[in-house]
Write a protein that holds these residues in place. Structure first.
Motif, PDB file in Angstrom:
ATOM      1  N   ASN A 108     -23.593 -21.557 -49.090  1.00 44.61           N
ATOM      2  CA  ASN A 108     -22.571 -21.131 -50.082  1.00 44.61           C
ATOM      3  C   ASN A 108     -21.637 -20.214 -49.437  1.00 44.61           C
ATOM      4  N   ALA A 109     -22.053 -19.585 -48.268  1.00 46.91           N
ATOM      5  CA  ALA A 109     -20.740 -18.772 -47.670  1.00 46.91           C
ATOM      6  C   ALA A 109     -19.805 -19.486 -46.871  1.00 46.91           C
ATOM      7  N   ILE A 110     -20.115 -20.775 -46.446  1.00 48.09           N
ATOM      8  CA  ILE A 110     -19.267 -21.637 -45.892  1.00 48.09           C
ATOM      9  C   ILE A 110     -18.451 -22.394 -46.902  1.00 48.09           C
ATOM     10  N   GLU A 111     -18.767 -22.687 -47.861  1.00 46.47           N
ATOM     11  CA  GLU A 111     -18.139 -23.704 -48.850  1.00 46.47           C
ATOM     12  C   GLU A 111     -16.495 -23.343 -48.868  1.00 46.47           C
ATOM     13  N   PRO A 112     -16.111 -22.057 -49.195  1.00 44.14           N
ATOM     14  CA  PRO A 112     -14.673 -21.772 -49.337  1.00 44.14           C
ATOM     15  C   PRO A 112     -14.024 -21.934 -48.044  1.00 44.14           C
ATOM     16  N   LEU A 113     -14.754 -22.211 -46.824  1.00 44.59           N
ATOM     17  CA  LEU A 113     -13.959 -22.255 -45.615  1.00 44.59           C
ATOM     18  C   LEU A 113     -13.711 -23.964 -45.370  1.00 44.59           C
ATOM     19  N   LYS A 114     -14.522 -24.548 -45.838  1.00 46.89           N
ATOM     20  CA  LYS A 114     -14.585 -25.965 -45.363  1.00 46.89           C
ATOM     21  C   LYS A 114     -13.234 -26.905 -45.338  1.00 46.89           C
ATOM     22  N   ASP A 115     -12.070 -26.636 -45.970  1.00 53.48           N
ATOM     23  CA  ASP A 115     -10.991 -27.123 -46.279  1.00 53.48           C
ATOM     24  C   ASP A 115     -10.017 -26.797 -44.987  1.00 53.48           C
ATOM     25  N   LYS A 116     -10.459 -25.738 -44.538  1.00 56.33           N
ATOM     26  CA  LYS A 116      -9.367 -25.166 -43.218  1.00 56.33           C
ATOM     27  C   LYS A 116      -9.831 -25.829 -42.047  1.00 56.33           C
ATOM     28  N   TYR A 117     -10.896 -26.216 -41.948  1.00 55.03           N
ATOM     29  CA  TYR A 117     -11.196 -26.910 -40.266  1.00 55.03           C
ATOM     30  C   TYR A 117     -11.736 -28.236 -40.405  1.00 55.03           C
ATOM     31  N   GLU A 118     -11.517 -28.894 -39.231  1.00 57.76           N
ATOM     32  CA  GLU A 118     -12.061 -30.322 -39.070  1.00 57.76           C
ATOM     33  C   GLU A 118     -13.543 -30.380 -38.663  1.00 57.76           C
ATOM     34  N   TYR A 119     -13.982 -29.193 -38.004  1.00 52.51           N
ATOM     35  CA  TYR A 119     -15.240 -29.267 -37.452  1.00 52.51           C
ATOM     36  C   TYR A 119     -15.686 -27.739 -37.507  1.00 52.51           C
ATOM     37  N   ASN A 134     -31.291 -22.048 -42.904  1.00 51.99           N
ATOM     38  CA  ASN A 134     -29.987 -22.132 -43.578  1.00 51.99           C
ATOM     39  C   ASN A 134     -29.073 -22.976 -42.928  1.00 51.99           C
ATOM     40  N   ALA A 135     -29.083 -23.043 -41.727  1.00 46.86           N
ATOM     41  CA  ALA A 135     -27.975 -23.968 -40.762  1.00 46.86           C
ATOM     42  C   ALA A 135     -28.173 -25.255 -41.105  1.00 46.86           C
ATOM     43  N   LEU A 136     -29.534 -25.629 -41.001  1.00 48.25           N
ATOM     44  CA  LEU A 136     -29.738 -27.077 -41.439  1.00 48.25           C
ATOM     45  C   LEU A 136     -29.532 -27.505 -42.789  1.00 48.25           C
ATOM     46  N   THR A 137     -29.620 -26.573 -43.761  1.00 47.32           N
ATOM     47  CA  THR A 137     -29.223 -26.993 -45.270  1.00 47.32           C
ATOM     48  C   THR A 137     -27.868 -26.925 -45.451  1.00 47.32           C
ATOM     49  N   ALA A 138     -26.965 -26.174 -44.608  1.00 50.82           N
ATOM     50  CA  ALA A 138     -25.645 -26.124 -44.630  1.00 50.82           C
ATOM     51  C   ALA A 138     -24.764 -27.220 -44.125  1.00 50.82           C
ATOM     52  N   SER A 139     -25.635 -28.090 -43.021  1.00 53.54           N
ATOM     53  CA  SER A 139     -24.841 -28.761 -42.209  1.00 53.54           C
ATOM     54  C   SER A 139     -24.943 -30.452 -42.387  1.00 53.54           C
ATOM     55  N   LEU A 170     -34.189 -30.014 -48.655  1.00 52.74           N
ATOM     56  CA  LEU A 170     -32.952 -29.156 -49.044  1.00 52.74           C
ATOM     57  C   LEU A 170     -31.636 -29.928 -49.015  1.00 52.74           C
ATOM     58  N   ASN A 171     -31.612 -30.769 -48.017  1.00 53.79           N
ATOM     59  CA  ASN A 171     -30.468 -31.545 -47.559  1.00 53.79           C
ATOM     60  C   ASN A 171     -30.381 -32.935 -47.177  1.00 53.79           C
ATOM     61  N   PRO A 172     -30.464 -33.813 -48.275  1.00 51.83           N
ATOM     62  CA  PRO A 172     -30.804 -35.207 -47.986  1.00 51.83           C
ATOM     63  C   PRO A 172     -29.844 -35.960 -47.076  1.00 51.83           C
ATOM     64  N   ASP A 173     -28.755 -35.586 -47.050  1.00 54.62           N
ATOM     65  CA  ASP A 173     -27.678 -36.057 -46.047  1.00 54.62           C
ATOM     66  C   ASP A 173     -27.793 -35.725 -44.511  1.00 54.62           C
ATOM     67  N   LEU A 174     -28.476 -34.786 -44.035  1.00 53.37           N
ATOM     68  CA  LEU A 174     -28.464 -34.391 -43.081  1.00 53.37           C
ATOM     69  C   LEU A 174     -28.984 -35.423 -41.827  1.00 53.37           C
ATOM     70  N   MET A 175     -28.197 -35.499 -40.672  1.00 54.26           N
ATOM     71  CA  MET A 175     -28.292 -36.360 -39.958  1.00 54.26           C
ATOM     72  C   MET A 175     -28.621 -36.109 -38.482  1.00 54.26           C
ATOM     73  N   ILE A 176     -28.986 -36.989 -37.462  1.00 52.58           N
ATOM     74  CA  ILE A 176     -28.809 -36.063 -36.071  1.00 52.58           C
ATOM     75  C   ILE A 176     -27.351 -36.672 -35.545  1.00 52.58           C
ATOM     76  N   GLU A 177     -26.510 -35.484 -35.089  1.00 48.51           N
ATOM     77  CA  GLU A 177     -25.292 -35.814 -34.695  1.00 48.51           C
ATOM     78  C   GLU A 177     -25.666 -36.582 -32.875  1.00 48.51           C
ATOM     79  N   GLY A 178     -26.615 -35.908 -32.375  1.00 49.79           N
ATOM     80  CA  GLY A 178     -26.906 -36.359 -30.893  1.00 49.79           C
ATOM     81  C   GLY A 178     -27.985 -35.263 -30.353  1.00 49.79           C
TER      82      GLY A 178
END
Ligand SMILES: Nc1ncnc2c1ncn2[C@@H]1O[C@H](COP(=O)(O)OP(=O)(O)OP(=O)(O)O)[C@@H](O)[C@H]1O
Ligand SMILES: Nc1ncnc2c1ncn2[C@@H]1O[C@H](COP(=O)(O)OP(=O)(O)OP(=O)(O)O)[C@@H](O)[C@H]1O
Ligand SMILES: [Mg+2]
Ligand SMILES: [Mg+2]
Lengths: 252, 252
Positions: A108-119, A134-139, A170-178
């Motif tokens: 929820n804290a990161i939500e308003p920032l998402k559009d300003k950054y590519e990563y 919290n980090a795994l749920t937000a990512s 909590l976060n069904p779309d969570l993947m391993i980036e690497g």
């Protein structure tokens, strides 16, 4: 639209913070806007870039005291901002235990920032507690740094369990980036053995880029700089730039 | 009568487990009875000595399910026993939050074992949460491993605060046994700078023995051995033996 990537491993000292700082700085050098979110009470990602935040940190943003955009600090690198942490965060794990939607505070804290950054990269503490959840749920995905040492292999099963739990509940779309091999020392047999094990275990999830042990990486934070600005031609700087290019390529 | 010493630093990867295993083994080699208590859910002290405990771990001993003496396991080294940990411990921090005398769980679990050992070393996780508070409450003194790296200096103030809090509120006799410099690389300027800083900050609390970076220390756990048995003439084995002698001398 941004990609949010958690950098996590409960084993201590494997290169989470060094990856958060140097990968972010390399991507910013390629002129993509990047935010580092520091959710480790040790706040090494913040201080490693020379940012000491007294108030208006990730803690205040997660609790709702300060709007997140008021907590973001510019680093002296164009294209790179930081949402810093400080010691106040230590109490959060216990404080949030009985709070509703406690795993979604960071999302929820990161939500308003998402559009300003590519990563957006999230630097995690060495644990699988509530801050890391919290980090795994937000990512969108997770980078798993693995030091080329024996003990680093031990906790990987538990980390994968936790990632799968978060994906299920909590976060069904969570993947391993690497999986990122760090502190690789070409002279040591142990380093080569660990690389072989990790490749056997994770297959093509292992990044082709490997971060070698390089003293310039460990010197750079004492000058409040990413290694790219401290010694641009060092092995450490070149390794992290190669990783940045690999991640950008994988996501385009 | 035994001396109980916690080995702690919230910074990850600084050599807590390597010190717990190798210092204990060195003291046991000097024919003094030693117990390692592993309270890190990663259980690296247990597995680094080849001990994988399914049940009857420190968790069951702290919760009161199993008497502590039934959880103790002999290592293949005479004079050295281990009270192992396993993954069950992960839940303890949240589980104990609302329990009475939550900081005294470990102290009460170790009580019946004290008369059997001359030294009891407690290996802590990389955090200052409830498990580490339990260790500080149960201990006579603390060894603080400090890696010869920049980030390792950052958290020392917070660690000292926590030790002083515990001394004030939970364990008035708690002392600092010493600050141990680890992974010292004589070739690196950074290593020398950190040693200077730590000596300036801690004065005579810094152990004279310094643990040098030595690959035999990081190879030994993959053979389930302390470095003393893996390569007795290595720099790593000699450094930890020197530390063992220094601690025994300080306590006689
Ligand atoms: N490739 C490398 N070569 C040499 N030193 C490195 C490298 N990567 C990291 N380091 C150093 O190793 C130490 C541990 O790295 P770092 O602090 O990034 O790990 P971490 O996983 O963030 O630790 P923690 O678990 O405490 O958060 C630091 O002192 C860092 O400077
Ligand atoms: N003096 C040394 N020389 C070389 N390698 C070392 C030395 N001491 C420890 N190591 C290696 O460095 C890594 C980190 O050490 P260790 O696991 O003991 O630290 P820790 O503080 O217990 O970590 P954690 O915070 O995860 O509990 C391990 O792979 C270990 O084998
Ligand atoms: Mg870190
Ligand atoms: Mg450890």
């Amino acid at each position: 639209m941004s990609k949010i990537i958690a950098i996590t491993n409960q084993k201590g000292g494997v290169g989470k913070t060094s990856t958060a700082i140097n990968l972010s700085a390399s991507i910013a050098a390629l002129e993509k806007k990047v935010l580092i979110v520091d959710i480790d009470p040790q706040s090494n990602s913040s201080s490693g870039l020379g940012i000491i935040a007294e108030k208006d940190t990730i803690y205040e943003a997660m609790v709702g005291i300060t709007p997140p955009e008021n907590c973001v600090v510019n680093s002296y690198l164009p294209f790179l901002d930081v949402l810093p942490a400080n010691i106040n965060l230590v109490g959060a794990e216990v404080e949030f235990v009985d709070v509703q939607a406690r795993e979604f505070k960071l999302k929820n804290a990161i939500e308003p920032l998402k559009d300003k950054y590519e990563y957006i990269f999230v630097d995690c503490p060495p644990s699988l507690g509530l801050l890391t959840l919290n980090a795994l749920t937000a990512s969108d995905s997770v980078i798993i740094p693995v030091q080329c040492e024996y003990f680093a292999l031990e906790g990987l099963g538990q980390l994968l369990n936790t990632i799968n739990q978060v994906k299920k509940n909590l976060n069904p779309d969570l993947m391993i980036e690497g999986v990122l091999l760090t502190m690789f020392d070409t002279r040591l047999r142990l380093s080569h053995q660990v690389v072989e094990e990790v490749k056997k275990y994770f297959g093509d999830k292992v990044f082709k880029s490997i971060i070698h042990r390089n003293v310039r990486i460990s010197e750079a934070p004492s000058h409040s700089k990413p290694v790219l600005l401290y010694d641009a031609l060092s092995k450490g700087a070149l390794d992290y730039m190669a990783l940045a290019e690999e991640i950008i390529k994988n996501n385009s």
